[in-house]
Design a protein around this motif. Structure first.
Motif, PDB file in Angstrom:
ATOM      1  N   GLY A  37      30.363  20.521 -48.818  1.00 60.24           N
ATOM      2  CA  GLY A  37      29.615  19.514 -49.549  1.00 60.24           C
ATOM      3  C   GLY A  37      28.435  19.007 -48.739  1.00 60.24           C
ATOM      4  N   ASP A  39      27.782  16.208 -47.571  1.00 56.44           N
ATOM      5  CA  ASP A  39      28.121  15.272 -46.492  1.00 56.44           C
ATOM      6  C   ASP A  39      28.450  15.982 -45.184  1.00 56.44           C
ATOM      7  N   LYS A  52      25.922  12.329 -52.243  1.00 51.33           N
ATOM      8  CA  LYS A  52      26.031  12.450 -53.697  1.00 51.33           C
ATOM      9  C   LYS A  52      24.652  12.544 -54.337  1.00 51.33           C
ATOM     10  N   GLU A  55      23.324  16.057 -53.789  1.00 56.64           N
ATOM     11  CA  GLU A  55      23.922  16.967 -54.755  1.00 56.64           C
ATOM     12  C   GLU A  55      23.336  16.760 -56.147  1.00 56.64           C
ATOM     13  N   SER A  61      26.583  21.443 -55.546  1.00 55.28           N
ATOM     14  CA  SER A  61      27.614  20.672 -54.846  1.00 55.28           C
ATOM     15  C   SER A  61      28.172  21.386 -53.621  1.00 55.28           C
ATOM     16  N   GLU A  62      27.846  22.665 -53.444  1.00 53.48           N
ATOM     17  CA  GLU A  62      28.310  23.418 -52.282  1.00 53.48           C
ATOM     18  C   GLU A  62      27.129  24.109 -51.612  1.00 53.48           C
TER      19      GLU A  62
END
Length: 219
Positions: A37, A39, A52, A55, A61-62
């Motif tokens: 992710g 983060d 977030k 993303e 998201s990856e």
């Protein structure tokens, strides 16, 4: 004897097959672990709430697990550029966000370089770009953000008379993020986080004019 040899061959083949399956499983597991992710990319540059937003603006998201950030490379490039005496110099990438399954033109990156004095004198921009009050000049659009700063630092001889001019850019490739104030603000906030880490490492006085939390006031 031949019957025993045949049996032994079957056992060895089965063992090799199990080893291969195990190897494939480990490879699949390793491949799965190379994407994380937002983060966890670039040395954990982005906190949970900002991750977030990363993303959201990239619509991914990856990302490929890039490990540490490129901050040392950026600081070295900016320092070398300043000491060269040129009016501008190429820089380096702080953070590259390569999405899982992405291709050419996908992903995003934060990059820094040394800009020339005239680059901030005529603040014209494409339609959809909004100017902000942060730094010498700051702007954001649906596909990224730009930030211009001046750094005076004891690490840079002569910078009191002639500050280091830092340009930071956050660019987003293919994304379905809408062209909204929220997207533009998020892009500038992401860039602010990267820029703050760079100016702190450079030892810039007053963080080169950057507040600890981003000022997202439109001009």
């Amino acid at each position: 004897m031949r019957r025993w040899a045949a049996s032994a061959g079957l056992v060895m083949a089965a063992g090799a097959g199990l080893a291969a399956c195990g190897s494939d499983a480990e490879a699949d597991k390793g491949a799965a672990e190379t994407f994380v992710g937002a983060d966890k990319v670039c040395g954990g540059l982005f906190g949970a709430s900002l991750a977030k937003k990363v993303e959201a603006v990239t619509a991914d998201s990856e990302f490929f697990a890039s490990g540490t950030s490129g901050r040392d490379n950026v600081v070295e490039a900016l320092t070398d550029g300043y000491e060269s005496g040129r009016s501008w110099a190429t820089g380096a990438t702080l953070c590259e966000l390569s999405p899982k399954g992405g291709g050419a033109g996908d992903g995003a990156k934060i990059k820094f370089s040394m800009y020339a004095p005239q680059d901030v004198k005529d603040p014209r921009a494409d339609a959809g770009t909004v100017f902000y009050t942060m730094g010498k000049r700051s702007e954001a659009r649906a596909t990224g953000a730009s930030l211009y700063l001046e750094c005076v630092s004891p690490q840079l001889k002569g910078s009191e008379a002639q500050p280091l001019r830092i340009y930071g850019g956050f660019t987003v490739g293919e994304s379905d993020a809408p062209d909204t104030p929220e997207t533009r603000d998020a892009n500038l906030e992401i860039l602010h986080t990267g820029a703050l880490s760079v100016v702190k490492e450079l030892g810039c006085e007053n963080n080169a004019g950057l507040p600890e939390t981003p000022d997202l006031t439109p001009k």
